[in-house]
Design a protein around this motif. Structure first.
Motif, PDB file in Angstrom:
ATOM      1  N   PRO A 168       4.443   8.384  -0.724  1.00  0.00           N
ATOM      2  CA  PRO A 168       3.409   8.390   0.324  1.00  0.00           C
ATOM      3  C   PRO A 168       3.896   8.913   1.668  1.00  0.00           C
ATOM      4  CG  PRO A 168       3.344   6.332  -0.908  1.00  0.00           C
ATOM      5  CD  PRO A 168       4.587   7.060  -1.340  1.00  0.00           C
ATOM      6  N   SER A 171      -5.224  12.624   0.977  1.00  0.00           N
ATOM      7  CA  SER A 171      -4.303  13.072   2.032  1.00  0.00           C
ATOM      8  C   SER A 171      -4.944  14.111   2.942  1.00  0.00           C
ATOM      9  CB  SER A 171      -3.041  13.675   1.407  1.00  0.00           C
ATOM     10  OG  SER A 171      -3.332  14.944   0.822  1.00  0.00           O
ATOM     11  N   THR A 208      -1.162  13.642  -7.592  1.00  0.00           N
ATOM     12  CA  THR A 208      -0.703  12.486  -6.824  1.00  0.00           C
ATOM     13  C   THR A 208       0.786  12.586  -6.521  1.00  0.00           C
ATOM     14  OG1 THR A 208      -2.372  11.097  -7.890  1.00  0.00           O
ATOM     15  CG2 THR A 208      -0.566   9.968  -6.764  1.00  0.00           C
ATOM     16  N   PHE A 232      -2.529  10.165  -2.795  1.00  0.00           N
ATOM     17  CA  PHE A 232      -1.347   9.304  -2.681  1.00  0.00           C
ATOM     18  C   PHE A 232      -1.785   7.854  -2.806  1.00  0.00           C
ATOM     19  CE2 PHE A 232      -3.154   9.540   1.463  1.00  0.00           C
ATOM     20  CZ  PHE A 232      -2.789   8.410   2.169  1.00  0.00           C
ATOM     21  N   GLU A 233      -0.830   6.993  -3.132  1.00  0.00           N
ATOM     22  CA  GLU A 233      -1.106   5.569  -3.269  1.00  0.00           C
ATOM     23  C   GLU A 233      -0.226   4.791  -2.289  1.00  0.00           C
ATOM     24  OE1 GLU A 233      -0.968   4.067  -7.227  1.00  0.00           O
ATOM     25  OE2 GLU A 233      -2.137   5.719  -8.071  1.00  0.00           O
ATOM     26  N   PRO A 234      -0.744   4.502  -1.089  1.00  0.00           N
ATOM     27  CA  PRO A 234       0.055   3.768  -0.106  1.00  0.00           C
ATOM     28  C   PRO A 234       0.142   2.288  -0.466  1.00  0.00           C
ATOM     29  CG  PRO A 234      -2.154   4.129   0.733  1.00  0.00           C
ATOM     30  CD  PRO A 234      -2.081   4.840  -0.589  1.00  0.00           C
ATOM     31  N   TYR A 280      -8.257   4.691   4.587  1.00  0.00           N
ATOM     32  CA  TYR A 280      -8.203   6.053   4.063  1.00  0.00           C
ATOM     33  C   TYR A 280      -9.426   6.320   3.177  1.00  0.00           C
ATOM     34  CZ  TYR A 280      -3.252   6.261   5.399  1.00  0.00           C
ATOM     35  OH  TYR A 280      -2.078   6.255   6.091  1.00  0.00           O
TER      36      TYR A 280
END
Length: 451
Positions: A222, A172, A218, A132-134, A140
């Motif tokens: 998020p 994740s 992905t 994921f791309e926060p 992380y």
């Protein structure tokens, strides 16, 4: 689609929750967080479900019942060690294994399916990682991958170089692998780290070192992979879930007068043209038909609301409450295990429990169905078009016939026939001048007490 097994990790102690209740059993929108996850898993019809338990195992095993197998992780030596505990439960299974976390409840079935599809692509990945791309990558672990999602390295933040930390693709912790690959790779994971634990992501680097392909899928949201470890994070998850549901129902044609004040349950069902006023709370098991109005400050749980009904304000509908088409309950009315017939009304200050109210009946203010004697519940039946006067007590079991009238202030303990008037009151007593003498006496006593 290949058969798959779901392994859900739920052995953590959840100390940050500061609760006697197991962390993954804390509810969001009326449903335990692990049950949110299980519902998404079940949508894909897994061949096996194994929940890895530890602290509080009795609570989890009781809550899960026969819905999943469990295995114990004791002592708890990391996520890789946790997954290994499921191997015995999956002995002989040769399909795909999807590893998830009980405190990451909102992973969608479509996302799980995307991971399994990627695992079965032609290049045969040894493992698939959900990335994921926060907005803020914080600390992380990073997933270093090319534009096609092929992973070159998995690295913890503390071990990452400045260049690697600049990568926004984060791990994740969720993973998919073929059973044979998973168990073989886990056998090679070491614990040469600060915590002395066996980490699941290490299987990716081991497989890459072997020359195997590993891939990342992905998620576009998020929030889908947000873990819940504290009361604050639980509240954040609740807020996000509620905001999504409000948007969903408004898109489906439901009017929310003040959306931020309305709270839904995980299973709330609404039809188009329903109107919901401010400060309404839905517990589990509520269905509302079209053109119904739920007025302000009402609480509904386990209730079925028919077409064109009106509820509240300040009404409480408890499990088993059924309102048929066009019926109405008003302010401070409570219903439980009761049916309000088509067009019937209970407009003020009334309790209807274990009752059936007929079509177009009118229930006067302050009416109570006395349904409980301290040991057993009893039923009240009120016929079509019956009129129950204000401040009446209907002492069950009792039946009020169609078109009957119960006079205000009556305590009815015997059946009333159709078309009958029933008045149950003590004879009025009149004592002229008594109140004046009482007031004079009490005023003198009060004056004397002040001296």
């Amino acid at each position: 689609m290949s058969k798959f097994a779901a392994v859900i990790l739920a052995a953590g102690k959840g100390t940050r929750m500061k609760s006697d209740l197991h962390k993954v059993l804390h509810p969001i929108a009326g449903r335990a967080m692990i049950d949110h996850l299980m519902a998404s898993v079940d949508a894909l019809e897994p061949a096996h479900k194994v929940v890895v338990v530890g602290a509080g195992r009795e609570q989890l095993e009781s809550a899960l019942g026969e819905r999943a197998k469990t295995c114990l992780q004791e002592p708890q030596l990391g996520t890789g060690h946790a997954v290994q505990q499921a191997q015995a439960q999956l002995a002989g299974f040769e399909g795909d294994v999807l590893v998830m976390y009980g405190d990451v409840p909102f992973v969608r079935a479509a996302t799980m399916q995307a991971m399994l599809d990627r695992l079965n692509d032609a290049d045969g990945p040894a493992a698939v990682v959900l990335a994921f791309e926060p907005d803020d990558a914080l600390a992380y672990g990073r997933v270093i991958a090319d534009g096609e999602g092929r992973i070159s390295k998995m690295v913890e933040f503390k071990d990452a170089s400045e260049t690697e930390r600049a990568c926004r693709l984060c791990n994740s912790g969720l993973m998919a692998a073929k059973a044979a690959d998973l168990w073989a790779l886990l056998d090679r994971v070491g614990n040469d780290n600060a915590q002395g634990e066996y980490y699941l992501p290490d299987i990716v680097n081991i497989a890459i070192a072997d020359g195997r392909v590993c891939a990342a899928v992905t998620t576009d949201d998020p929030n889908e992979v947000a873990g819940i470890n504290s009361r604050s994070e639980l509240a954040t998850a609740e807020r996000q879930w509620q905001e999504e549901q409000r948007e969903h129902w408004m898109a489906e044609g439901v009017t929310l007068r003040a959306p931020e004040t309305v709270f839904f349950s995980y299973d709330t069902q609404l039809s188009s043209d329903v109107v919901i006023e401010p400060n309404v709370v839905f517990g589990p098991g509520v269905t509302v038909a079209s053109r119904a109005t739920i007025r302000a400050f009402s609480h509904l749980e386990g209730a079925t609301i028919g077409e064109g009904c009106s509820v509240g304000p300040y009404a409480r509908l408890r499990p088993g409450a059924v309102m048929e088409k066009g019926s109405k309950v008003g302010n401070f009315v409570e219903m439980k295990a009761a049916v309000l017939g088509e067009g019937a009304k209970a407009s003020h200050l009334t309790y209807l429990g274990d009752a059936v109210v007929g079509k177009d009946a009118n229930i006067g203010a302050g009416t109570i169905t006395c349904n409980y004697d301290g040991y057993f519940k009893y039923k009240t039946e009120i016929g079509d078009r019956a009129f129950i006067g204000s401040n009446s007590a209907l002492i069950a079991p009792v039946r009020i016939g169609a078109d009957a009238i119960v006079a205000a202030g009556s305590a009815v303990s015997r059946d009333v026939d159709a078309g009958e008037l029933r008045m149950v009151r003590a004879e009025q007593m009149v004592k002229p001048g008594w109140a004046d003498r009482f007031h004079d006496t009490m005023k003198k006593k009060k004056a004397a007490a002040k001296k």
